[in-house]
Write a protein that holds these residues in place. Structure first.
Motif, PDB file in Angstrom:
ATOM      1  N   ARG A  15       0.853  -1.198   0.000  1.00 58.88           N
ATOM      2  CA  ARG A  15       0.000   0.000   0.000  1.00 58.88           C
ATOM      3  C   ARG A  15       0.878   1.234   0.000  1.00 58.88           C
ATOM      4  NH1 ARG A  15      -4.210  -1.668   4.716  1.00 58.88           N
ATOM      5  NH2 ARG A  15      -5.204  -3.364   3.589  1.00 58.88           N
ATOM      6  N   ALA A  16       0.437   2.249  -0.734  1.00 57.13           N
ATOM      7  CA  ALA A  16       1.210   3.487  -0.816  1.00 57.13           C
ATOM      8  C   ALA A  16       0.279   4.670  -0.996  1.00 57.13           C
ATOM      9  CB  ALA A  16       2.182   3.420  -1.983  1.00 57.13           C
ATOM     10  N   GLU A  17       0.620   5.765  -0.333  1.00 58.09           N
ATOM     11  CA  GLU A  17      -0.046   7.046  -0.547  1.00 58.09           C
ATOM     12  C   GLU A  17       0.812   7.792  -1.562  1.00 58.09           C
ATOM     13  OE1 GLU A  17      -1.440  10.993   1.991  1.00 58.09           O
ATOM     14  OE2 GLU A  17      -0.200   9.477   2.950  1.00 58.09           O
ATOM     15  N   ILE A  18       0.225   8.220  -2.677  1.00 57.22           N
ATOM     16  CA  ILE A  18       1.003   8.832  -3.758  1.00 57.22           C
ATOM     17  C   ILE A  18       0.421  10.209  -4.067  1.00 57.22           C
ATOM     18  CG2 ILE A  18       1.862   8.595  -6.111  1.00 57.22           C
ATOM     19  CD1 ILE A  18       1.484   5.561  -5.819  1.00 57.22           C
ATOM     20  N   SER A  19       1.296  11.233  -3.991  1.00 55.48           N
ATOM     21  CA  SER A  19       0.869  12.606  -4.254  1.00 55.48           C
ATOM     22  C   SER A  19       0.808  12.863  -5.750  1.00 55.48           C
ATOM     23  CB  SER A  19       1.836  13.603  -3.606  1.00 55.48           C
ATOM     24  OG  SER A  19       3.030  13.704  -4.360  1.00 55.48           O
ATOM     25  N   GLU A  20       0.234  14.020  -6.116  1.00 53.44           N
ATOM     26  CA  GLU A  20       0.151  14.375  -7.540  1.00 53.44           C
ATOM     27  C   GLU A  20       1.529  14.618  -8.144  1.00 53.44           C
ATOM     28  OE1 GLU A  20      -0.096  18.121  -5.207  1.00 53.44           O
ATOM     29  OE2 GLU A  20      -1.351  16.362  -5.164  1.00 53.44           O
ATOM     30  N   ARG A  21       2.544  14.816  -7.314  1.00 53.33           N
ATOM     31  CA  ARG A  21       3.927  14.995  -7.800  1.00 53.33           C
ATOM     32  C   ARG A  21       4.701  13.679  -7.831  1.00 53.33           C
ATOM     33  NH1 ARG A  21       3.245  19.228  -4.096  1.00 53.33           N
ATOM     34  NH2 ARG A  21       4.555  18.124  -2.618  1.00 53.33           N
ATOM     35  N   GLY A  22       4.020  12.573  -7.519  1.00 53.81           N
ATOM     36  CA  GLY A  22       4.667  11.264  -7.549  1.00 53.81           C
ATOM     37  C   GLY A  22       5.441  10.927  -6.295  1.00 53.81           C
ATOM     38  N   GLU A  23       5.248  11.706  -5.229  1.00 50.13           N
ATOM     39  CA  GLU A  23       5.900  11.393  -3.954  1.00 50.13           C
ATOM     40  C   GLU A  23       5.173  10.213  -3.321  1.00 50.13           C
ATOM     41  OE1 GLU A  23       7.055  15.919  -2.677  1.00 50.13           O
ATOM     42  OE2 GLU A  23       4.978  15.260  -2.532  1.00 50.13           O
ATOM     43  N   VAL A  24       5.933   9.270  -2.808  1.00 43.79           N
ATOM     44  CA  VAL A  24       5.362   8.028  -2.299  1.00 43.79           C
ATOM     45  C   VAL A  24       5.622   7.886  -0.808  1.00 43.79           C
ATOM     46  CG1 VAL A  24       5.381   5.508  -2.484  1.00 43.79           C
ATOM     47  CG2 VAL A  24       5.740   6.917  -4.521  1.00 43.79           C
ATOM     48  N   ARG A  25       4.559   7.569  -0.069  1.00 44.82           N
ATOM     49  CA  ARG A  25       4.699   7.197   1.337  1.00 44.82           C
ATOM     50  C   ARG A  25       4.155   5.779   1.446  1.00 44.82           C
ATOM     51  NH1 ARG A  25       2.336  10.592   6.243  1.00 44.82           N
ATOM     52  NH2 ARG A  25       1.750  11.790   4.441  1.00 44.82           N
ATOM     53  N   MET A  26       5.028   4.828   1.752  1.00 48.07           N
ATOM     54  CA  MET A  26       4.600   3.445   1.891  1.00 48.07           C
ATOM     55  C   MET A  26       3.827   3.292   3.196  1.00 48.07           C
ATOM     56  SD  MET A  26       5.573   2.101  -0.905  1.00 48.07           S
ATOM     57  CE  MET A  26       5.150   0.404  -0.549  1.00 48.07           C
ATOM     58  N   LEU A  27       2.776   2.476   3.158  1.00 50.00           N
ATOM     59  CA  LEU A  27       1.919   2.259   4.319  1.00 50.00           C
ATOM     60  C   LEU A  27       1.963   0.791   4.717  1.00 50.00           C
ATOM     61  CD1 LEU A  27      -1.152   4.237   2.940  1.00 50.00           C
ATOM     62  CD2 LEU A  27       0.607   5.086   4.498  1.00 50.00           C
ATOM     63  N   ALA A  28       2.179   0.541   5.994  1.00 53.62           N
ATOM     64  CA  ALA A  28       2.178  -0.837   6.486  1.00 53.62           C
ATOM     65  C   ALA A  28       0.768  -1.392   6.415  1.00 53.62           C
ATOM     66  CB  ALA A  28       2.704  -0.886   7.913  1.00 53.62           C
ATOM     67  N   SER A  29       0.635  -2.629   5.981  1.00 51.65           N
ATOM     68  CA  SER A  29      -0.681  -3.260   5.890  1.00 51.65           C
ATOM     69  C   SER A  29      -0.876  -4.314   6.978  1.00 51.65           C
ATOM     70  CB  SER A  29      -0.870  -3.893   4.509  1.00 51.65           C
ATOM     71  OG  SER A  29       0.107  -4.892   4.291  1.00 51.65           O
ATOM     72  N   GLY A  30       0.148  -4.502   7.809  1.00 53.58           N
ATOM     73  CA  GLY A  30       0.060  -5.479   8.888  1.00 53.58           C
ATOM     74  C   GLY A  30       1.118  -5.202   9.933  1.00 53.58           C
ATOM     75  N   GLY A  31       1.024  -5.915  11.035  1.00 55.01           N
ATOM     76  CA  GLY A  31       1.972  -5.734  12.130  1.00 55.01           C
ATOM     77  C   GLY A  31       3.374  -6.188  11.766  1.00 55.01           C
ATOM     78  N   HIS A  32       4.360  -5.556  12.360  1.00 49.93           N
ATOM     79  CA  HIS A  32       5.784  -5.883  12.202  1.00 49.93           C
ATOM     80  C   HIS A  32       6.277  -5.729  10.766  1.00 49.93           C
ATOM     81  CE1 HIS A  32       5.620  -7.310  16.281  1.00 49.93           C
ATOM     82  NE2 HIS A  32       4.624  -8.118  15.947  1.00 49.93           N
TER      83      HIS A  32
END
Length: 84
Positions: free
Chosen positions: A45-62
């Motif tokens: 999972r990733a949050e992606i801005s209109e400028r293509g900046e990516v913040r990866m999101l954890a989908s589970g523990g650890h």
């Protein structure tokens, strides 16, 4: 604002070809207010801005998600996939 339906996230793999994961737009937004994309398994999972900046999101523990070296929009359907 219209967001791309999908992105390729490219992760650098040492000593091999880069790993490419295709993520698709979901109905969710992340903490930064940008759309959240995920792969077919729901694990990547990733949050992606209109400028293509990516913040990866954890989908589970650890989970410690890697950071992609590039996020590029996947072009829309081509003429071969157009409805008759």
């Amino acid at each position: 604002m219209a967001h791309p339906e999908s992105f390729e996230l490219i992760f650098h793999a040492t000593g091999a070809e880069d790993d490419v994961v295709v993520v698709r737009l979901t109905e969710r937004t992340g903490a930064g207010g940008y759309p959240v994309y995920e792969d077919d398994t729901g694990i990547v999972r990733a949050e992606i801005s209109e400028r293509g900046e990516v913040r990866m999101l954890a989908s589970g523990g650890h989970q410690v998600p890697g950071v992609p070296t590039l996020a590029r929009p996947v072009p829309g359907p081509g003429p071969d996939t157009a409805a008759p």
